[in-house]
Structures are given as structure tokens and as C-alpha cells.
Design a protein around this motif. Structure first.
Motif, PDB file in Angstrom:
ATOM      1  N   CYS A 234       0.865  -1.182   0.000  1.00 39.66           N
ATOM      2  CA  CYS A 234       0.000   0.000   0.000  1.00 39.66           C
ATOM      3  C   CYS A 234       0.904   1.234   0.000  1.00 39.66           C
ATOM      4  CB  CYS A 234      -0.885  -0.014   1.250  1.00 39.66           C
ATOM      5  SG  CYS A 234      -1.710   1.543   1.588  1.00 39.66           S
ATOM      6  N   CYS A 237       0.390   2.885   3.794  1.00 37.41           N
ATOM      7  CA  CYS A 237       0.863   2.244   5.029  1.00 37.41           C
ATOM      8  C   CYS A 237       1.904   1.150   4.760  1.00 37.41           C
ATOM      9  CB  CYS A 237      -0.310   1.667   5.821  1.00 37.41           C
ATOM     10  SG  CYS A 237      -1.031   0.190   5.082  1.00 37.41           S
ATOM     11  N   CYS A 267      -7.217  -0.258   0.694  1.00 41.35           N
ATOM     12  CA  CYS A 267      -6.214  -1.031   1.434  1.00 41.35           C
ATOM     13  C   CYS A 267      -6.898  -1.792   2.573  1.00 41.35           C
ATOM     14  CB  CYS A 267      -5.143  -0.111   1.993  1.00 41.35           C
ATOM     15  SG  CYS A 267      -4.021  -0.952   3.129  1.00 41.35           S
ATOM     16  N   CYS A 270      -5.104  -0.091   6.160  1.00 38.24           N
ATOM     17  CA  CYS A 270      -5.352   1.283   6.607  1.00 38.24           C
ATOM     18  C   CYS A 270      -6.661   1.860   6.066  1.00 38.24           C
ATOM     19  CB  CYS A 270      -4.176   2.196   6.241  1.00 38.24           C
ATOM     20  SG  CYS A 270      -4.023   2.544   4.476  1.00 38.24           S
TER      21      CYS A 270
HETATM   22 ZN   LIG Z   1      -2.672   0.841   3.577  1.00 38.00          ZN
END
Ligand SMILES: [Zn+2]
Length: 628
Positions: A234, A237, A267, A270
Motif C-alpha cells: 500500500c 501504510c 487497502c 489502513c
Molecule cells: Zn494501507
């Protein structure tokens, strides 16, 4: 061959030894792509499709892996991995190799379109083949000879072809179109793998888009592997995850209309929404992670959502395409196979006739309602009668039963043949007032083949667009396939099971008018529905493999279902442009019968159509799927 002799030969051939070169490195250095086969011609760059690097490494001699499985969606580059594998063998690791396709025909196509093109455009390969030719080992479509080895191209239909010469490299392409059994000798895949048994350093590469759950060779192979998915970090994060359909999110406008172009990936860690513009970065930083670590077979699963920007279809395309499938199980199956690279689960085991009887409609006087734009006909030949069904089709393959009829007297009865001819030459009245003729009729040649060919020939001379057909006995994975002429008339092989599954899925799952919906007019006798729903299918184990078996529910006749199969198969062959037909009808209904109409009709005739070499539409995965 000993390593020493290989070094000597390499020097003798004027090459510097490159002992550590892997397939991906080889491709980066030598492989060229042409505009004929690639949207990005020029030098091959593994960097463009980073997920392929590990797959190519595992196929290289530097890896101890013997078997690599690649279950993939469309346009992710799977074909090119196979090409690079073959190119590397010809240039760097010569030995006996076999490229196996479902049929000899597809193997020869691959030979010309893929292997020959690669050899012509990649100088080091051209040289190798030239050397062999100079030593009087000419290459053909079915065999490429190079110093130190050969490549056979074969179809997985002949047990003999699968049993002969030992081979070290085995590449099986589009595994899911392979038969489940070859000439009673078992699974073609196991037969081919047996041929590699004598080689300690063998490589087996299995590639395919998956098809139907519990009947998919590639899914079975993937399950028997370490099951890798390509995990992407991601950008927010850093959490690594593999792309799944459930992660895609898009907006709707104030009226509730979907806006596919707003699609993002959420994601799973997150919750941030990731735009597709991050895809290339994520791909470059991605990593294959196994679900079943430690298994000696390497298995790779990759959906079409991974194809790099500019190379394949965008996320927005897949969202739009999914939305356009509606609830049509046939379209959803294609989308699931080619997009998600997952198998499709069939559940149309049988159909209850009662809900169908409850939905008879009044077509308001017209024989064909406004939506029905093209008429296809299926004819079943019985000893004492013809059973005929005419069905009208429109946008999204929504369809309307136009007529079901029994014509008494068998094929040897002159009166019956005359009545059939009259029936086929009639035109049905469309809601616009225009009369619609039969666009294509398919007649089952059954066990009266000679008589059927004669009849078809006579009818064609009278202007009827009719062709002979026969149900495939090989679990043909497509609705219809054009074969060589028989008895001087066009002849088609019908994927009967494929069509029955399609029809039953639609009858069971599509409850609202729209794509895939089957309409029936008021007054349709209950007997029609008895016959339409007369069969059920179940899967059973046959020589260690699940196969689909269709059987009658009782002693019920089933000719209507056979006719409906032919109606659907005929439509699949026509691939009509509904928009054009609709325009044509609008024009005709105000009294102008244009030349365009004649041209359109000619297009729909198998003989004229082939003579005109109408080019199939290119590019769309749906079209390629149909041509498989
Ligand atoms: Zn993420």
C-alpha cells in the motif's frame, strides 16, 4: 550432454558462455517484440511486468523447481513467458521440448503466430534455426529443430503423440481447453508429464485461464502447488496484499448511476483508497507470497487487475464490464474467468418448469416483439418427424420464443421435407411491421447424416440459410465451432453441454427481462416446457476426473432442449451487431428496403461470410474468448 562439451560447443558456435543467465535476463538481452504481437514493440523488458520475473526464474536451469503452474487472467503476459521459455531453450539450454495445445490446429497456429514470429524477430534464435537447417534438419509447423534439441508442437487429442519420444521441457498452454480423457487412455496432462520422467532436470510449465469449478485442469494444478499470489505494498501504510475484486470501490452520481472511472482500491489494512496511477509503482515493489509454503510445485495466480497501465485493461474497464454482465451467468462466467482468473461455479443442475409457466407473455399481436432483431432456428431430426424451434434475439442475448412446431414424417418423407422447406422460407412479423427471415438454421445430422446433407444442399439452393451440425462428443468448451464441409454443405460442431449449461443458468438465474432473459409467448403448451426442462446434469468421477453428465429426468422427451441448443449455437456463430440490425429495422419499417439489408443477410450466411473473410473484431478479451 556434459557441461564440458556444452562449453566446447558454445565456443565452437562462436558464443561466449553465459552460464548464469536466467530466462528473464535472457529475454531482457535478446528478446524482441513486433507490432504484430505486442502493443509495445521493441526490446522485451521484464521491468514492465515485474511479476513475471520470478516465474521466468523458476523455469530457468538455475532453479531446482521442476513444475511451474500459472493460473492467469487476460493480458497479463502469460503467453510471453511461454515464448521466452521456448526461446531460451532454443538458444541456451537445448534439449527435447514439447509445446502442447488442446488440438493440433491450435498448436499449428501457435507455431506460426508465436514461435515463428519470435524466431524471425529475435536474431540469436534465427541463427540457431538456420544452423539446424544447414545441417539438413529443416523446421516445420509441427517441429522446430535447433542444434542440440528440438521442439515438437502437438495437440492433446492423440494418445500416441503423448506417448512417444521422451522430453525434458514440457509447455502446456491453455490447459483448460484440454480434454479430460484422450482416446480412453486417461488424462492428457498426466500422459504428457510421464514423458518427462527420464530427465532429472526437467521443467514442466502449465498455463491457463481457468474455466469451470471442479472441471478446471489449471485450478487443480494450482491447488496442488505452493499457491502464490502477488502482494502489492500500500503506498500509504506499506501493508502488502493481493488484489481482489472485493477491494475495488467506486462512486455513483446523484441519480445512483455507477461511475466506473472513479474506481480505487481500498487497502485492507489502513482503509485508504489507492488510485490506479500507483499500480506500476506497486507492481515494481510487489512480491509473490505462497499460501501453501513448502510445496515443491510453484503455483502462481494473477488476475487481470494486475496488468500494467497501458498494457492491458484498466480497473475502470473491469468495473464497467462487470456491471454490463448484469445477472447473466454466461457473461459473469467469462468475466470471472478472464478478469479475476477464478473458476466459475455452476449451479444450474436442473430447471423447474413452473416458474417459467408463470411468466408467459403477450407479445401484443406481433410474432416478434420490438427487442427481437434476428431469428435463429434449431431443427431436430427424428425417425417420424422434425422438431423445430425459432427464437428471436436482441441486445444482451435477451430472446423470445417465436415458434415451436412438429412437422410429421421423417427425413425420408418427401412431404415432410417440403413442409420443412416451406416453414423455413416463411418470414415472421416484427413489431415494427417488417418481416424477419431466418438468419441461420442448424439441423442436427444425427444418425441420418447423408440424408441431412442432401436436404441441406437442396434447401440452400432454394435460398434457405441452413447448415448441418452435430453435437461434440469431446466436451467442447464453446458453443459452436466451424468444421470442414461435409457432404458439400457447411458443417458445425456444437458444444451441447456448454449450451445446455448456458440455457439452464439463464432460465434459473435471470428472472427479469434484460440480458440473457428467455421470453415465452402466451399459449406456449406445457409440453414445450416439459421438454425444455427434461434434463439435469450432475458431475461424476470418471477415470479420476470430474466430468459433467447430462441425463433425462424421466422418460420425458427432450427435443425442444436440443432445438434450443442449436438456436443459441447459431446465434453465437452470427455474433450480430444488434445496433446495426435495429437501425436496419427502423429503416425498413418506413418502407425502404436498402442494399444494406441484403448485404447484412449475406454476411450472416456461413459460406458467403467466409468467402468475404470478415475480420473478427480485435482486442476485446470477449472476442478472444470466443475464438479459443
Ligand atoms: Zn494501507
Amino acid at each position: 550432454m556434459t557441461p564440458l562439451s556444452s562449453v566446447i560447443r558454445a565456443f565452437a558456435d562462436g558464443l561466449k558462455p553465459e552460464p548464469d543467465m536466467t530466462i528473464d535476463q535472457w529475454a531482457d538481452k535478446y528478446r524482441k517484440l513486433t507490432s504484430e504481437t505486442s502493443s509495445e514493440p521493441g526490446d522485451w523488458e521484464t521491468e514492465r511486468t515485474p511479476y513475471l520475473r520470478e516465474i521466468m526464474f523458476e523455469l530457468s536451469p538455475q532453479s531446482d523447481t521442476e513444475e511451474v503452474v500459472f493460473m492467469k487472467g487476460s493480458q497479463v503476459g502469460g503467453t510471453e513467458v511461454g515464448n521466452n521459455f521456448i526461446g531460451y531453450i532454443i538458444h541456451k539450454e537445448p534439449g527435447p521440448a514439447l509445446m502442447l495445445h488442446s488440438t493440433m490446429g491450435t498448436a499449428e497456429d501457435a507455431s506460426v503466430q508465436r514461435i515463428d514470429t519470435m524466431i524471425e524477430t529475435t536474431p540469436v534464435l534465427r541463427e540457431r534455426i538456420k544452423e539446424a537447417t544447414a545441417r539438413k534438419w529443416a523446421s516445420t509447423r509441427r517441429r522446430k529443430k535447433f542444434p542440440g534439441g528440438f521442439l515438437f508442437l502437438r495437440g492433446a487429442k492423440s494418445a500416441l503423440a503423448l506417448r512417444s519420444t521422451p522430453i525434458r521441457f514440457l509447455f502446456m498452454d491453455e490447459l483448460d481447453s484440454f480434454d479430460r480423457d484422450v482416446q480412453g487412455e486417461g488424462n492428457p496432462i498426466s500422459l504428457a508429464v510421464k514423458r518427462t520422467a527420464t530427465f532429472a532436470r526437467r521443467k514442466i510449465f502449465k498455463v491457463s485461464t481457468p474455466t469451470i469449478k471442479d472441471r478446471s485442469h489449471i485450478e487443480e494444478a494450482f491447488k496442488n502447488s505452493d499457491q502464490r499470489h502477488y502482494h502489492l505494498p500500500c503506498p500509504v501504510c506499506g501493508h502488502k496484499q493481493w488484489l481482489q475484486w472485493k477491494g475495488f470501490i467506486w462512486q455513483r452520481d446523484a441519480e445512483g448511476r455507477h461511475l466506473p472511472e472513479t474506481v480505487k482500491y481500498q487497502c485492507e489494512m489502513c482503509g485508504d483508497l489507492i488510485g490506479e496511477e500507483f499500480k506500476d509503482w506497486m507492481l515494481a515493489n510487489g512480491e509473490w507470497i505462497p499460501d501453501n509454503p513448502g510445496h515443491p510445485v510453484r503455483g502462481y495466480h494473477l488476475s487481470a487487475f494486475y496488468s500494467p497501465l497501458g498494457l492491458g485493461f484498466s480497473w475502470a474497464y473491469w468495473v464497467q464490464d462487470k456491471l454490463s454482465c448484469g445477472v447473466d451467468p454466461v457473461k459473469l462466467k467469462t468475466w470471472t474467468n478472464h478478469g479475476e482468473a477464478r473458476t466459475w461455479e455452476e449451479h444450474a443442475e436442473e430447471v423447474d418448469k413452473n416458474p417459467l409457466l408463470d411468466r408467459l407473455e403477450d407479445y401484443r399481436g406481433a410474432q416478434v416483439p420490438a427487442g427481437g432483431l434476428v431469428i435463429t432456428v434449431g431443427i431436430d431430426v427424428q425417425v417420424d418427424r422434425f422438431e423445430v424451434v425459432a427464437r428471436a434475439w436482441g441486445e444482451g442475448e435477451e430472446s423470445w420464443l417465436v415458434e415451436w412446431k412438429t412437422i410429421d414424417g421423417g427425413i425420408k418423407d418427401a412431404e415432410a421435407r417440403k413442409n420443412l422447406a416451406e416453414w423455413l422460407k416463411q418470414e415472421w412479423i416484427h413489431e415494427s411491421g417488417v418481416k424477419l427471415p431466418v438468419a441461420i438454421a442448424l439441423i442436427d445430422s444425427g444418425n441420418q447424416a447423408k440424408f441431412v446433407y442432401d436436404l441441406v444442399r437442396v434447401l440452400r439452393r432454394q435460398g434457405v440459410k441452413i447448415s448441418a451440425s452435430k453435437g461434440s462428443s469431446h466436451h467442447q468448451p464453446e458453443a459452436i465451432k466451424k468444421m470442414k464441409q461435409k457432404g458439400g454443405v457447411p458443417f458445425f460442431s456444437i458444444g451441447t453441454e456448454f449450451c445446455k449449461v448456458a440455457i439452464y443458468s439463464r432460465l434459473n438465474d435471470v428472472h427479469e427481462p434484460g440480458p440473457g432473459f428467455y421470453h415465452f409467448p402466451e399459449g406456449t403448451p406445457e409440453e414445450y416446457f416439459n421438454q425444455l426442462t427434461a434434463e439435469k446434469f450432475r458431475t461424476k468421477l470418471h477415470k479420476g476426473h470430474e466430468i459433467v453428465v447430462w441425463e433425462k429426468k424421466s422418460d420425458q422427451r427432450n427435443e425442444v432442449l436440443d432445438c434450443e441448443v442449436l438456436c443459441l449455437a447459431g446465434l453465437t456463430y452470427l455474433r450480430p451487431s444488434y445496433q446495426r440490425l435495429a437501425t436496419r429495422l427502423a429503416v425498413s419499417s418506413i418502407g425502404v428496403t436498402s442494399k444494406a439489408r441484403v448485404a447484412e443477410e449475406r454476411m450472416h450466411d456461413p459460406l458467403t461470410r467466409d468467402a468475404q473473410r470478415v475480420k473478427p473484431r480485435r482486442g476485446g478479451y470477449l472476442n478472444r474468448w470466443r475464438e479459443v
